[in-house]
Every structure is written in structure tokens, then in C-alpha cells.
Enzyme design. Structure first.
Site, PDB file in Angstrom:
ATOM      1  N   GLU A  82     -21.502  -2.986  10.309  1.00  0.00           N
ATOM      2  CA  GLU A  82     -20.424  -2.986  11.297  1.00  0.00           C
ATOM      3  C   GLU A  82     -20.954  -2.702  12.701  1.00  0.00           C
ATOM      4  OE1 GLU A  82     -16.498  -1.603   8.885  1.00  0.00           O
ATOM      5  OE2 GLU A  82     -18.224  -0.248   8.763  1.00  0.00           O
ATOM      6  N   GLU A  87     -18.237  -0.187   0.996  1.00  0.00           N
ATOM      7  CA  GLU A  87     -17.353   0.977   1.097  1.00  0.00           C
ATOM      8  C   GLU A  87     -16.453   1.154  -0.126  1.00  0.00           C
ATOM      9  OE1 GLU A  87     -18.575   0.342   5.357  1.00  0.00           O
ATOM     10  OE2 GLU A  87     -18.220  -0.890   3.587  1.00  0.00           O
TER      11      GLU A  87
END
Length: 265
Positions: free
Chosen positions: A116, A136
Site C-alpha cells: 500500500e 490482511e
């Protein structure tokens, strides 16, 4: 220049080189890393003589492996104590846009928040041995540092779903095929090629470059108005997940090197 031990900065004429300096922890993000990157981005925003930022990781195995799960399991914050700096988002960059170009030199693994952070940049150069993932969901979280906001804008919906829901790793070559990476180069060359690109960018008319970035990125000042609603939804979902038992179990299981026991609550 040294921002702090966790993040090194170096001025190369009009280019600011920023290096995450935690190779012993695969350049994972803790509060010091977030503050260091954020301070460097803020320096670039304020200094008219800096025209391009290049962001990389130290060593040759990881660009950034995401948030430091050991710190998370110990209850330590991954964000600075200063509320203004916390507003910069994960890694000090994910919600801290500037209108100057930022190039990620991905020299190894870019996992979770590390991917990210790369996506928060404008251009990505990756070693051919680099790999990416948003795992995640395997740790009880969601990709709330921009993955769920940006992916569906950049790749087909089915690809975004595969990356986000399965959490599998994919190669630099696959990332380029999907349009997530600009260039794939031989191992060890990512930083050199990123710096070459930075020199080309820095030689262009700075105001025109910055205006072009603002238009493409949907920036007004230091806010991405294009993504405003998506960020609001992402932050709301993040808060819901953070308060669950599963979100605490994920880092514990990682630290204890065992499979997570999910309770769905």
C-alpha cells in the site's frame, strides 16, 4: 540528511531519496518509520527545490513487509503520537498526498501495508525478484491503508477481489501485467532505474508536472477529493474490524507462529 534511524533521507540535487532502514525487521512499519517517511514527504512538499521523491527499503530482501505485527501484538502503536502526523495515514504516506512525483523503488517484498505504501507512490520500479501481496485477511484485518480504496480503480474488479480476498502473493511480472508496476528490472537495479526516472522528471517544468499530478490523482491541496468518500468508508470499516477479537488474534498467532483461531467476532 537523517530523519531518524528508522528512515534515512538524502538530497541528490532536486531529488530526495528516502530509505526505510529496518532491514532486521524486513523494513516493517512502526511509529518511527511512519514519522520518518511522513516528515520526509512534508519536507518535499514545503521545499521548492525538491522536485521528486524516491522511496525504497534498505537491504535486498524487503521493500517493506507492512506493519510490525510484533509491535501490534505487544499493544504498541504503529503511528506517531502527534495527532497531525497520525493524520498522514499508514507509513506516514498513505493519506499524505503531495503534488510532487513520488517513485517507489521496490527492491524486495512489498507485503500488506508495504504494498500500500508503494501504491501511494506515483510510479513503481520493481526488481524482478520482488513480490507483492495484501494478506490482511489472513491476519484478521482489511487492507485499510489504501488497498481497498485504490485497487478497484487500477485493475479489473475480479483481479482486485482476488488480491484482497485470497491474500496470495504475486510476482513483479504479474503486477506489471495487471498495471500495478511501471517497470520490472533485474535484481538490484530498482533504485538505480528509479533515480534515473527521477532525474528525467526533475528536468521537466516543475509546475506543469505538479499540475498534471494533481489532475490525475484528483488532488486539491493536500487532499484527494476523488477518493474522499472511499477513504471515509474504509476508515469506518477499519474501526469496526479493529474492535473485534479476530483482529487481536491475528497478530498473536503470527507472533506465536501458529495458525490463527478465528471466532468471527
Amino acid at each position: 540528511m537523517v530523519t531518524n534511524r528508522a528512515v534515512l533521507t538524502e538530497r541528490r540535487e532536486s531529488v530526495l531519496l528516502v530509505t526505510i532502514n529496518r532491514p532486521e525487521a524486513r523494513n516493517s512499519v512502526n511509529a518511527a518509520v511512519a514519522e520518518g517517511i511522513g516528515d520526509a514527504i512534508e519536507l518535499a512538499r514545503r521545499d521548492p527545490d525538491i522536485r521528486v521523491v524516491v522511496l525504497t527499503g534498505s537491504g535486498d530482501t524487503a521493500f517493506c513487509s507492512g506493519g510490525d505485527l510484533k509491535d501490534m501484538a505487544a499493544g504498541q502503536a504503529l503511528v506517531p503520537a502527534d495527532p497531525e502526523k497520525r493524520a498522514w495515514g499508514f507509513g506516514g504516506i498513505c493519506e499524505h498526498p503531495i503534488d510532487k512525483p513520488v517513485i517507489a523503488a521496490v527492491n524486495g517484498a512489498a507485503i500488506g501495508g508495504g504494498f500500500e505504501i508503494a501504491m501511494a507512490c506515483d510510479l513503481i520500479v520493481a526488481d524482478d525478484t520482488a513480490y507483492f501481496s495484501l494478506p490482511e485477511v489472513r491476519n484478521g484485518f482489511l487492507a485499510s491503508a489504501g488497498g481497498a480504496v485504490w485497487l478497484a480503480q487500477w485493475v479489473p474488479r475480479v483481479v482486485a477481489m482476488e488480491i484482497l480476498l485470497l491474500g496470495d502473493r504475486f510476482t513483479a511480472a504479474q503486477a506489471k501485467e495487471w498495471g500495478l508496476v511501471n517497470r520490472v528490472v533485474p535484481r538490484g537495479d530498482a533504485l538505480a532505474v528509479a533515480l534515473e526516472m527521477a532525474e528525467v522528471l526533475a528536468a521537466n517544468a516543475p509546475l506543469a508536472v505538479q499540475a498534471s499530478k494533481r489532475l490525475v490523482a484528483g488532488l486539491v491541496g493536500t487532499e484527494s477529493v476523488t477518493d474522499r468518500e472511499a477513504w471515509a468508508r474504509s476508515n469506518a470499516e477499519k474501526k469496526t474490524i479493529e474492535d473485534t477479537e479476530d483482529a487481536k488474534e491475528g497478530p498473536r498467532a503470527f507472533t506465536e507462529k501458529r495458525p490463527a483461531i478465528w471466532k468471527g467476532r
